[in-house]
Scaffold this active site. Structure first.
Site, short mmCIF file in Angstrom:
data_model
loop_
_atom_site.label_atom_id
_atom_site.label_comp_id
_atom_site.label_asym_id
_atom_site.label_seq_id
_atom_site.Cartn_x
_atom_site.Cartn_y
_atom_site.Cartn_z
N ASP A 1 0.86 -1.18 0.00
CA ASP A 1 0.00 0.00 0.00
C ASP A 1 0.90 1.24 0.00
O ASP A 1 1.44 1.60 1.04
CB ASP A 1 -0.89 -0.05 1.25
CG ASP A 1 -1.77 1.16 1.43
OD1 ASP A 1 -1.90 1.93 0.47
OD2 ASP A 1 -2.31 1.32 2.53
N GLU B 1 -1.74 10.51 1.06
CA GLU B 1 -2.98 9.74 1.18
C GLU B 1 -3.12 9.12 2.57
O GLU B 1 -4.22 9.05 3.12
CB GLU B 1 -3.02 8.65 0.10
CG GLU B 1 -4.35 7.94 -0.04
CD GLU B 1 -4.52 6.75 0.89
OE1 GLU B 1 -5.65 6.25 1.00
OE2 GLU B 1 -3.51 6.31 1.50
N GLU B 2 -2.01 8.67 3.14
CA GLU B 2 -2.07 7.96 4.42
C GLU B 2 -2.51 8.85 5.58
O GLU B 2 -2.90 8.35 6.63
CB GLU B 2 -0.72 7.31 4.75
CG GLU B 2 -0.31 6.18 3.80
CD GLU B 2 -1.23 4.97 3.89
OE1 GLU B 2 -2.11 4.94 4.78
OE2 GLU B 2 -1.06 4.05 3.06
N HIS C 1 -1.72 -2.88 6.10
CA HIS C 1 -0.94 -2.10 7.06
C HIS C 1 -0.15 -2.99 8.02
O HIS C 1 0.30 -2.53 9.07
CB HIS C 1 -1.81 -1.11 7.83
CG HIS C 1 -2.15 0.10 7.04
ND1 HIS C 1 -2.71 1.24 7.58
CD2 HIS C 1 -2.00 0.38 5.72
CE1 HIS C 1 -2.91 2.14 6.64
NE2 HIS C 1 -2.48 1.63 5.48
#
Length: 405
Positions: A192, A226-227, A327
């Protein structure tokens, strides 16, 4: 090479790019290395791009139409951490970058990026010595307050840490430890969204090398935050009417995402994705035999949503590669990534989802195919009820009667 109708998808390129991306530390806020790498790959492909002042990459592929435009978006930043405090014994307390559990941090090897250089270390629970703490190890809570970094230097006090240059606010990057297995599974931290980035670049490579005609200008965009939720909001041009994000799809109990094919998100924590664009992508998968499934994500946020919440009047959708243990030590399959690449190529060649989207005033006819009048009648009961109400209003002198047929 994976042969497709009219073009090839270079799976060796996909693997190479993914491995090289995984080797570049880039927690949110520390992404310059990944930015430079992606710019070099775009230059290799002959794709024009521009950089925002913070490093968001906006590429451009020319299509038959210059407006409207479509954006295909992935993010370069990953989860990570920062040094929150230096303890009296020289161990480092952490604050997470991005939303993730300290459970996935325990046991990790990390790099601390200080102003004076890089240092290696391990993330350990506060009670790390089983021969000392015995069963207390198992009773330790799972929070970021209960882990620390042991730096692999002669550090036994706060002063020792300061002496070699470690400071509060230093970035901490977690080793990816990638494995590419012969059966196609890919296991690593930070898939990711480095896997999504590699899949997008592979699709772009096929478009460029085979000189595929595009229906409209296509803007590949690579974002940096984005995170932490801000994402792509500032990088969308006024002519962009369609926005397709590429990201992970969580594979877990109660989810329909899979590690094979494309998982198309119908909804996330912000609400449903655009009905027309989402079904356009589903139809492309059906028409071109791209394996796919649908899912809804309850605890999920992506660049597609950040664009809408920033005020852009766009159609947004999200396509994902199914990923187990998101994650954490993530796992996907090369099939899912090549399916994403394939869909990128098909989508870039397809006609605009709604031809009138570039207009300032959209005609009413554009809103008549989501649901038909007959489908709104719920078994034929609605029209008589409406007519009855309108008839009563006519009797009461409150308007002219309209009989719906």
């Amino acid at each position: 090479m994976i042969e497709e109708k009219g073009y090839t998808l270079d799976s060796e390129y996909l693997t190479k790019v993914l491995l090289e991306l995984l080797a570049i530390p880039c927690p949110t806020g520390f992404t310059d290395g990944a930015v430079v790498y992606v710019c070099e790959r775009l230059s290799d492909l002959g794709i024009d791009y521009e950089l925002t002042r913070r490093g968001t990459i906006k590429g451009r592929l020319q299509g038959k139409l210059n407006a409207p435009q479509r954006a295909v978006v992935t993010h370069l930043d990953t989860i990570g951490a920062m040094v929150r405090e230096i303890k009296p014994n020289g161990r480092l307390c952490l604050t997470p970058v991005g939303h993730w559990s300290s459970r996935f941090a325990e046991g990790s090897r990390v790099t601390i990026f200080s102003d004076s250089g890089c240092f290696r270390g391990s993330v350990l629970p506060l009670y790390a010595a089983g021969h000392r703490y015995n069963e207390e190890v198992d009773r330790l809570p799972v929070t970021w307050d209960h882990v620390e970094i042991r730096v692999d230097e002669c550090i036994y006090s706060k002063e020792d840490a300061f002496r070699i240059g470690i400071s509060v606010g230093d970035f901490v990057a977690f080793d990816p430890n990638p494995e590419f297995l012969p059966n196609g599974f890919v296991v690593s931290r930070h898939l990711d969204n480095k896997a999504g980035t590699a899949a997008l670049l592979t699709g772009l490579k096929a478009i460029v090398e085979h000189d595929l005609p595009l229906a409209m200008d296509c803007l590949p965009i690579f974002t940096l935050t984005e995170e932490i939720g801000s994402g792509v909001g500032h990088a969308i041009e006024a002519d962009v009417t369609e926005f397709v994000g590429i990201d992970i799809g969580p594979v877990a109990e109660g989810q329909n995402a899979k590690e094979h094919g494309v998982t198309i998100a119908m909804k996330d924590s912000s609400g449903p994705f655009d009905w027309h664009l989402t079904r356009h992508l589903i139809h492309l998968c059906q028409d071109h035999h791209i394996p796919h499934q649908r899912d809804v994500f309850r605890y999920y946020y992506s660049d597609a949503v950040s664009a809408v919440q920033a005020g852009h009047d766009i159609r947004h959708a999200l396509v994902t590669f199914g990923t187990d243990a998101t994650h954490g030590y993530e796992r996907t399959h090369i099939d899912a990534l090549t399916a994403i690449s394939d869909l990128v190529v098909r989508y870039a060649q397809s006609e605009p989802v709604r031809p009138h989207d570039a207009q300032a005033n959209i005609p009413k006819e554009d809103f008549q195919d989501q649901i038909t009048w007959d489908e709104m009648q719920f078994g034929g009961t609605a029209v008589p009820m409406v007519n009855e109400v309108l008839g009563e209003r006519e009797k009461g002198g409150r308007g002219k009667k309209q009989v719906l047929k």
